[in-house]
Design a protein around this motif. Structure first.
Motif, PDB file in Angstrom:
ATOM      1  N   GLU A 118     -34.192  22.010 -13.271  1.00 15.19           N
ATOM      2  CA  GLU A 118     -33.046  21.821 -14.286  1.00 15.19           C
ATOM      3  C   GLU A 118     -33.254  22.148 -15.884  1.00 15.19           C
ATOM      4  N   LEU A 119     -34.213  21.498 -16.267  1.00 14.26           N
ATOM      5  CA  LEU A 119     -34.708  21.324 -17.601  1.00 14.26           C
ATOM      6  C   LEU A 119     -34.948  22.934 -18.052  1.00 14.26           C
ATOM      7  N   VAL A 120     -35.989  23.483 -17.070  1.00 15.72           N
ATOM      8  CA  VAL A 120     -36.415  24.941 -17.327  1.00 15.72           C
ATOM      9  C   VAL A 120     -34.963  25.948 -16.872  1.00 15.72           C
ATOM     10  N   ALA A 121     -34.103  25.622 -16.114  1.00 16.67           N
ATOM     11  CA  ALA A 121     -33.027  26.411 -15.914  1.00 16.67           C
ATOM     12  C   ALA A 121     -32.138  26.480 -17.059  1.00 16.67           C
ATOM     13  N   ALA A 122     -31.831  25.317 -17.683  1.00 17.40           N
ATOM     14  CA  ALA A 122     -31.166  25.027 -19.082  1.00 17.40           C
ATOM     15  C   ALA A 122     -31.705  25.677 -20.208  1.00 17.40           C
ATOM     16  N   GLN A 123     -33.024  25.839 -20.393  1.00 14.85           N
ATOM     17  CA  GLN A 123     -33.845  26.373 -21.605  1.00 14.85           C
ATOM     18  C   GLN A 123     -33.902  28.038 -21.320  1.00 14.85           C
ATOM     19  N   ARG A 124     -33.751  28.461 -20.020  1.00 17.00           N
ATOM     20  CA  ARG A 124     -33.957  29.721 -19.823  1.00 17.00           C
ATOM     21  C   ARG A 124     -32.726  30.246 -18.931  1.00 17.00           C
ATOM     22  N   GLU A 125     -31.607  29.790 -19.285  1.00 15.97           N
ATOM     23  CA  GLU A 125     -30.315  30.298 -18.398  1.00 15.97           C
ATOM     24  C   GLU A 125     -30.208  31.780 -18.332  1.00 15.97           C
ATOM     25  N   ASP A 126     -30.334  32.620 -19.266  1.00 20.32           N
ATOM     26  CA  ASP A 126     -30.476  34.111 -19.387  1.00 20.32           C
ATOM     27  C   ASP A 126     -31.487  34.580 -18.480  1.00 20.32           C
ATOM     28  N   ARG A 127     -32.188  34.005 -17.913  1.00 24.49           N
ATOM     29  CA  ARG A 127     -33.404  34.556 -16.828  1.00 24.49           C
ATOM     30  C   ARG A 127     -32.881  33.946 -15.718  1.00 24.49           C
ATOM     31  N   ILE A 128     -32.032  32.884 -15.329  1.00 28.70           N
ATOM     32  CA  ILE A 128     -31.861  32.170 -14.066  1.00 28.70           C
ATOM     33  C   ILE A 128     -30.671  32.625 -13.356  1.00 28.70           C
ATOM     34  N   SER A 129     -30.941  32.943 -12.041  1.00 24.00           N
ATOM     35  CA  SER A 129     -29.768  33.342 -11.384  1.00 24.00           C
ATOM     36  C   SER A 129     -28.889  32.203 -10.715  1.00 24.00           C
ATOM     37  N   GLY A 130     -29.724  31.211 -10.358  1.00 21.33           N
ATOM     38  CA  GLY A 130     -29.072  30.014  -9.818  1.00 21.33           C
ATOM     39  C   GLY A 130     -30.275  28.825  -9.783  1.00 21.33           C
ATOM     40  N   LEU A 131     -29.804  27.514  -9.402  1.00 24.41           N
ATOM     41  CA  LEU A 131     -30.649  26.600  -9.737  1.00 24.41           C
ATOM     42  C   LEU A 131     -30.265  25.840  -7.924  1.00 24.41           C
TER      43      LEU A 131
END
Length: 172
Positions: free
Chosen positions: A11-24
């Motif tokens: 979750e922390l990584v997804a929040a920091q790289r949201e522009d590179r994440i399709s979903g969590l």
């Protein structure tokens, strides 16, 4: 994708790289605010450090569908972790972050998968975790325990692929 305490890291990584994440995808996630289990229960989890028999028993209790081969494999991996390291991580997931925000900084699509037989990550905990995300999709593998990806790898993979298809508009 993150499982148990690793779900917090994902979750922390997804929040920091949201522009590179399709979903969590969160498998049997532990909440940022901690599980807040009673001291006697926490002591039982802390006691498994370096103890293969206790590791195996704990995993069997939390994932009743694991077969002997997988129980032995997980117990062997866990038995080499030093008792002080196990105690540290137990304290982390039990106490959580004192400043855990009510809402996640990640605003994208979220799939949460829980095992219906997981006595650790309960339906109440999943409810609290899901509430941190706008529109989180929660799935339950009825007989699954805490190590869903080991117990039901095909079902977990299918759910993850369906989720990916839904967020990316892909066809398999």
């Amino acid at each position: 994708v993150g499982q148990s305490l690793g779900a917090q890291i994902a979750e922390l990584v997804a929040a920091q790289r949201e522009d590179r994440i399709s979903g969590l995808v969160l498998l049997t996630p532990v909440p940022f605010g901690g599980t807040r289990l009673p001291a006697e229960v926490v002591a039982e989890f802390q006691a498994v450090g370096g103890n293969r028999v206790a590791q195996r028993q704990s995993r069997a209790e939390l994932s009743p569908e694991l077969d002997d081969k997988e129980l032995d494999r997980l117990a062997d991996m866990g038995a080499v972790v030093a008792p002080d390291v196990v105690a540290h991580y137990v304290n982390l997931w039990n106490n959580g972050a004192a400043d855990a925000p009510a809402m996640s900084a990640y605003s994208g699509p979220v799939l949460i998968i829980r095992g219906g037989s997981d006595a650790f990550v309960t339906a109440d905990l999943i409810g609290a975790i899901a509430a941190r995300f706008a529109g989180a999709d929660v799935h339950i593998i009825d007989r699954g325990g805490h190590w869903l990806h080991v117990e039901y790898p095909g079902a977990v993979a299918a759910m993850v692929l369906d989720f990916l298809e839904s967020v990316e508009g892909l066809q398999s």
